[in-house]
Design a protein around this motif. Structure first.
Motif, PDB file in Angstrom:
ATOM      1  N   PRO A  36       0.828  -1.222   0.000  1.00  0.00           N
ATOM      2  CA  PRO A  36       0.000   0.000   0.000  1.00  0.00           C
ATOM      3  C   PRO A  36       0.858   1.267   0.000  1.00  0.00           C
ATOM      4  O   PRO A  36       1.765   1.418   0.818  1.00  0.00           O
ATOM      5  CB  PRO A  36      -0.802  -0.128   1.307  1.00  0.00           C
ATOM      6  N   GLU A  37       0.553   2.140  -0.930  1.00  0.00           N
ATOM      7  CA  GLU A  37       1.359   3.348  -1.124  1.00  0.00           C
ATOM      8  C   GLU A  37       1.483   4.209   0.135  1.00  0.00           C
ATOM      9  O   GLU A  37       2.594   4.639   0.483  1.00  0.00           O
ATOM     10  CB  GLU A  37       0.757   4.161  -2.273  1.00  0.00           C
ATOM     11  N   PRO A  38       0.389   4.462   0.877  1.00  0.00           N
ATOM     12  CA  PRO A  38       0.530   5.302   2.076  1.00  0.00           C
ATOM     13  C   PRO A  38       1.498   4.683   3.097  1.00  0.00           C
ATOM     14  O   PRO A  38       2.263   5.406   3.749  1.00  0.00           O
ATOM     15  CB  PRO A  38      -0.894   5.370   2.639  1.00  0.00           C
ATOM     16  N   ASP A  39       1.468   3.368   3.221  1.00  0.00           N
ATOM     17  CA  ASP A  39       2.365   2.699   4.165  1.00  0.00           C
ATOM     18  C   ASP A  39       3.819   2.841   3.733  1.00  0.00           C
ATOM     19  O   ASP A  39       4.726   3.029   4.561  1.00  0.00           O
ATOM     20  CB  ASP A  39       2.029   1.208   4.273  1.00  0.00           C
ATOM     21  N   MET A  40       4.066   2.753   2.419  1.00  0.00           N
ATOM     22  CA  MET A  40       5.438   2.848   1.927  1.00  0.00           C
ATOM     23  C   MET A  40       5.968   4.280   2.053  1.00  0.00           C
ATOM     24  O   MET A  40       7.144   4.487   2.378  1.00  0.00           O
ATOM     25  CB  MET A  40       5.511   2.379   0.473  1.00  0.00           C
ATOM     26  N   ILE A  41       5.097   5.252   1.823  1.00  0.00           N
ATOM     27  CA  ILE A  41       5.515   6.647   1.995  1.00  0.00           C
ATOM     28  C   ILE A  41       5.846   6.918   3.459  1.00  0.00           C
ATOM     29  O   ILE A  41       6.849   7.568   3.785  1.00  0.00           O
ATOM     30  CB  ILE A  41       4.422   7.601   1.467  1.00  0.00           C
ATOM     31  N   LYS A  42       5.044   6.363   4.352  1.00  0.00           N
ATOM     32  CA  LYS A  42       5.303   6.498   5.794  1.00  0.00           C
ATOM     33  C   LYS A  42       6.654   5.875   6.159  1.00  0.00           C
ATOM     34  O   LYS A  42       7.438   6.446   6.932  1.00  0.00           O
ATOM     35  CB  LYS A  42       4.169   5.838   6.577  1.00  0.00           C
ATOM     36  N   LYS A  64       8.493   1.043 -13.477  1.00  0.00           N
ATOM     37  CA  LYS A  64       8.299   2.499 -13.418  1.00  0.00           C
ATOM     38  C   LYS A  64       7.588   2.988 -12.158  1.00  0.00           C
ATOM     39  O   LYS A  64       7.796   4.115 -11.726  1.00  0.00           O
ATOM     40  CB  LYS A  64       7.573   3.028 -14.660  1.00  0.00           C
ATOM     41  N   THR A  65       6.740   2.149 -11.539  1.00  0.00           N
ATOM     42  CA  THR A  65       5.910   2.636 -10.425  1.00  0.00           C
ATOM     43  C   THR A  65       6.717   2.945  -9.174  1.00  0.00           C
ATOM     44  O   THR A  65       6.310   3.766  -8.364  1.00  0.00           O
ATOM     45  CB  THR A  65       4.809   1.623 -10.085  1.00  0.00           C
ATOM     46  N   ASN A  66       7.886   2.312  -9.010  1.00  0.00           N
ATOM     47  CA  ASN A  66       8.679   2.579  -7.816  1.00  0.00           C
ATOM     48  C   ASN A  66       9.254   3.989  -7.857  1.00  0.00           C
ATOM     49  O   ASN A  66       9.311   4.677  -6.824  1.00  0.00           O
ATOM     50  CB  ASN A  66       9.786   1.533  -7.675  1.00  0.00           C
ATOM     51  N   GLU A  67       9.673   4.434  -9.027  1.00  0.00           N
ATOM     52  CA  GLU A  67      10.141   5.822  -9.151  1.00  0.00           C
ATOM     53  C   GLU A  67       9.014   6.802  -8.840  1.00  0.00           C
ATOM     54  O   GLU A  67       9.233   7.827  -8.179  1.00  0.00           O
ATOM     55  CB  GLU A  67      10.679   6.078 -10.560  1.00  0.00           C
ATOM     56  N   ILE A  68       7.815   6.498  -9.294  1.00  0.00           N
ATOM     57  CA  ILE A  68       6.666   7.377  -9.033  1.00  0.00           C
ATOM     58  C   ILE A  68       6.364   7.413  -7.532  1.00  0.00           C
ATOM     59  O   ILE A  68       6.047   8.463  -6.963  1.00  0.00           O
ATOM     60  CB  ILE A  68       5.439   6.909  -9.848  1.00  0.00           C
ATOM     61  N   LEU A  69       6.488   6.262  -6.861  1.00  0.00           N
ATOM     62  CA  LEU A  69       6.302   6.197  -5.413  1.00  0.00           C
ATOM     63  C   LEU A  69       7.303   7.117  -4.703  1.00  0.00           C
ATOM     64  O   LEU A  69       6.931   7.883  -3.806  1.00  0.00           O
ATOM     65  CB  LEU A  69       6.479   4.757  -4.929  1.00  0.00           C
ATOM     66  N   LEU A  70       8.570   7.053  -5.107  1.00  0.00           N
ATOM     67  CA  LEU A  70       9.575   7.911  -4.478  1.00  0.00           C
ATOM     68  C   LEU A  70       9.293   9.386  -4.743  1.00  0.00           C
ATOM     69  O   LEU A  70       9.500  10.226  -3.862  1.00  0.00           O
ATOM     70  CB  LEU A  70      10.980   7.531  -4.961  1.00  0.00           C
ATOM     71  N   CYS A  71       8.824   9.683  -5.932  1.00  0.00           N
ATOM     72  CA  CYS A  71       8.451  11.063  -6.254  1.00  0.00           C
ATOM     73  C   CYS A  71       7.407  11.583  -5.255  1.00  0.00           C
ATOM     74  O   CYS A  71       7.552  12.672  -4.692  1.00  0.00           O
ATOM     75  CB  CYS A  71       7.902  11.138  -7.674  1.00  0.00           C
ATOM     76  N   LYS A  72       6.385  10.773  -5.002  1.00  0.00           N
ATOM     77  CA  LYS A  72       5.329  11.182  -4.061  1.00  0.00           C
ATOM     78  C   LYS A  72       5.873  11.315  -2.640  1.00  0.00           C
ATOM     79  O   LYS A  72       5.513  12.236  -1.902  1.00  0.00           O
ATOM     80  CB  LYS A  72       4.185  10.167  -4.101  1.00  0.00           C
ATOM     81  N   ALA A  73       6.762  10.390  -2.268  1.00  0.00           N
ATOM     82  CA  ALA A  73       7.300  10.396  -0.905  1.00  0.00           C
ATOM     83  C   ALA A  73       8.189  11.602  -0.639  1.00  0.00           C
ATOM     84  O   ALA A  73       8.304  12.054   0.502  1.00  0.00           O
ATOM     85  CB  ALA A  73       8.081   9.110  -0.654  1.00  0.00           C
ATOM     86  N   LEU A  74       8.821  12.127  -1.694  1.00  0.00           N
ATOM     87  CA  LEU A  74       9.799  13.200  -1.505  1.00  0.00           C
ATOM     88  C   LEU A  74       9.213  14.595  -1.688  1.00  0.00           C
ATOM     89  O   LEU A  74       9.938  15.578  -1.644  1.00  0.00           O
ATOM     90  CB  LEU A  74      10.983  12.995  -2.458  1.00  0.00           C
ATOM     91  N   LYS A  75       7.904  14.672  -1.857  1.00  0.00           N
ATOM     92  CA  LYS A  75       7.271  15.993  -1.945  1.00  0.00           C
ATOM     93  C   LYS A  75       7.272  16.660  -0.559  1.00  0.00           C
ATOM     94  O   LYS A  75       7.368  15.985   0.454  1.00  0.00           O
ATOM     95  CB  LYS A  75       5.851  15.865  -2.483  1.00  0.00           C
ATOM     96  N   GLY A  76       7.177  17.965  -0.554  1.00  0.00           N
ATOM     97  CA  GLY A  76       7.082  18.663   0.727  1.00  0.00           C
ATOM     98  C   GLY A  76       8.401  18.850   1.433  1.00  0.00           C
ATOM     99  O   GLY A  76       8.460  18.821   2.667  1.00  0.00           O
ATOM    100  N   GLY A  77       9.476  19.011   0.676  1.00  0.00           N
ATOM    101  CA  GLY A  77      10.756  19.343   1.296  1.00  0.00           C
ATOM    102  C   GLY A  77      11.675  18.186   1.591  1.00  0.00           C
ATOM    103  O   GLY A  77      12.787  18.374   2.102  1.00  0.00           O
ATOM    104  N   MET A  78      11.249  16.955   1.295  1.00  0.00           N
ATOM    105  CA  MET A  78      12.091  15.788   1.589  1.00  0.00           C
ATOM    106  C   MET A  78      13.217  15.598   0.570  1.00  0.00           C
ATOM    107  O   MET A  78      14.243  14.999   0.876  1.00  0.00           O
ATOM    108  CB  MET A  78      11.240  14.514   1.625  1.00  0.00           C
ATOM    109  N   ARG A  79      13.050  16.127  -0.630  1.00  0.00           N
ATOM    110  CA  ARG A  79      14.030  15.884  -1.695  1.00  0.00           C
ATOM    111  C   ARG A  79      15.435  16.327  -1.294  1.00  0.00           C
ATOM    112  O   ARG A  79      16.428  15.642  -1.583  1.00  0.00           O
ATOM    113  CB  ARG A  79      13.586  16.609  -2.984  1.00  0.00           C
ATOM    114  N   ASP A  80      15.536  17.445  -0.622  1.00  0.00           N
ATOM    115  CA  ASP A  80      16.853  17.990  -0.273  1.00  0.00           C
ATOM    116  C   ASP A  80      17.563  17.193   0.809  1.00  0.00           C
ATOM    117  O   ASP A  80      18.748  17.411   1.066  1.00  0.00           O
ATOM    118  CB  ASP A  80      16.717  19.450   0.186  1.00  0.00           C
ATOM    119  N   LYS A  81      16.859  16.253   1.428  1.00  0.00           N
ATOM    120  CA  LYS A  81      17.460  15.470   2.520  1.00  0.00           C
ATOM    121  C   LYS A  81      18.077  14.154   2.044  1.00  0.00           C
ATOM    122  O   LYS A  81      18.658  13.423   2.841  1.00  0.00           O
ATOM    123  CB  LYS A  81      16.394  15.164   3.581  1.00  0.00           C
ATOM    124  N   VAL A  82      17.918  13.851   0.757  1.00  0.00           N
ATOM    125  CA  VAL A  82      18.330  12.521   0.282  1.00  0.00           C
ATOM    126  C   VAL A  82      19.195  12.608  -0.973  1.00  0.00           C
ATOM    127  O   VAL A  82      19.247  13.632  -1.653  1.00  0.00           O
ATOM    128  CB  VAL A  82      17.098  11.633  -0.022  1.00  0.00           C
TER     129      VAL A  82
END
Length: 341
Positions: A36-42, A64-82
């Motif tokens: 489940p996507e919400p669980d993986m983002i968490k 391709k879907t794993n990259e899209i999952l990471l895209c969603k997870a890194l929204k909201g300022g997380m991108r600069d931390k990784v």
């Protein structure tokens, strides 16, 4: 929140990452149904907050879907931390195909940038080596992508020592990703020394033996029908009885050390050197926390010697992959002189 994960230099070009990365493949693909996507983002957020900075994906996970999952997870300022690591080179158009010509390299990179919604990929690996294209040609295009600012650092996955040398002569290789664990030690003979000679970082995937050191010899009973690990040669009955012996001996040593078998196996990889970054995958926060615990396991030279005698390179029965999967042993490309563009 204070980081619970120290940092390590990966390669000689200035990339610094967490000493433990997070392999994201199993969240979307191959190890059973997508989670489940919400669980993986968490889970991804939890890992980042704990201090993990290296997130590992590929365009083929999903696909391709794993990259899209990471895209969603890194929204909201997380991108600069990784540091985002992704890969190109495997096409799943009804069959397993490896491709590394310049046009494909560029198209794959552009597509990953779009799915990840980033301007630049931190570490871009060739996932498997296209033997029909000289590695110098593939690397030439990757070098252009670095110069254009689309990728920062270049990596190879499952490449032989000679392929690594040829690639590194065109543009510095920052990291080589390879399978390295107590049950996969063949890379120690030639590939690890080559990386160290050239100042290339080592990213160890499947450091827990694809779950063998986590679940134990009965892991097949716990896997979903769609889990690709059900068909791995090492887990087949004709090999498993033999491989159980190694597991049980490592388990005995873990008991003496006051940790679990999987923590001991992961600690062994972490103790290989400060140029090594394992990327165990998981889909559960509790398992992630368990992996983090391996950072606190201290191994003496005597412990290391004992583990290496138990898990000698010839102590495991069965190949890493079934027939048809390319590895570093199949990665010799055409010589540059034979290339006709």
């Amino acid at each position: 929140m204070a980081s619970r994960v120290p940092r390590r230099q990966l390669g000689s070009q200035g990339l610094e990452v967490s000493a433990l990365g997070l392999g994201c493949m199993g969240m979307s693909d191959l190890y059973g149904a997508p989670k489940p996507e919400p669980d993986m983002i968490k889970l991804i957020h939890h890992a980042i907050n704990a201090g993990v900075t290296l997130l590992d994906t590929s365009d083929v996970y999903g696909p391709k879907t794993n990259e899209i999952l990471l895209c969603k997870a890194l929204k909201g300022g997380m991108r600069d931390k990784v540091q985002l690591a992704t890969k190109f080179g495997i096409k799943l158009d009804g069959s397993w195909e490896v491709q590394g010509d310049p046009a494909y390299v560029r198209a794959a990179c552009e597509a990953s940038l779009k799915r990840l919604e980033v301007d630049c990929i931190d570490l871009y690996y060739q996932h498997r080596i296209d033997t029909s294209v000289p590695i110098e040609i593939t690397m030439g295009e990757l070098k252009k992508l670095v110069e254009e600012g689309k990728i920062k650092y270049v990596g190879l996955s499952e490449a032989s020592a000679s392929t690594i040398r040829r690639a590194h002569a065109v543009h510095p290789i920052t990291a080589v990703q390879l399978e390295w664990s107590l049950q996969s030690r063949d890379v120690e003979e030639e590939i690890i020394p080559t990386c160290r000679e050239l100042g290339i970082g080592i990213v160890a995937y499947s450091p827990l033996g694809r779950g063998f050191f986590s679940h134990g010899p009965n892991m097949l009973e716990k896997l979903e029908e769609s889990d690709a690990r059900k068909y791995l040669p090492r887990l087949q009955p004709e090999n498993l009885e033999h491989n159980k012996i190694m597991y049980e001996r490592i388990n005995d040593l873990a008991t003496k050390k006051g940790c679990t078998t999987s923590q001991l196996a992961l600690a062994w990889v972490l103790h290989q050197g400060n140029d090594v970054v394992p990327i165990p995958g998981t889909t559960k926060i509790e398992n992630f926390e368990h992996n983090i615990g391996a950072l606190s396991v201290k191994l003496t030279p005597e412990d290391m010697a004992e583990l290496e005698s138990i898990a000698s390179p010839d102590s495991i029965k069965g190949d890493r992959y079934g027939a048809g999967f390319k590895t570093y042993k199949d990665s010799e490309t055409l010589p540059l002189s034979a290339w006709k563009a």
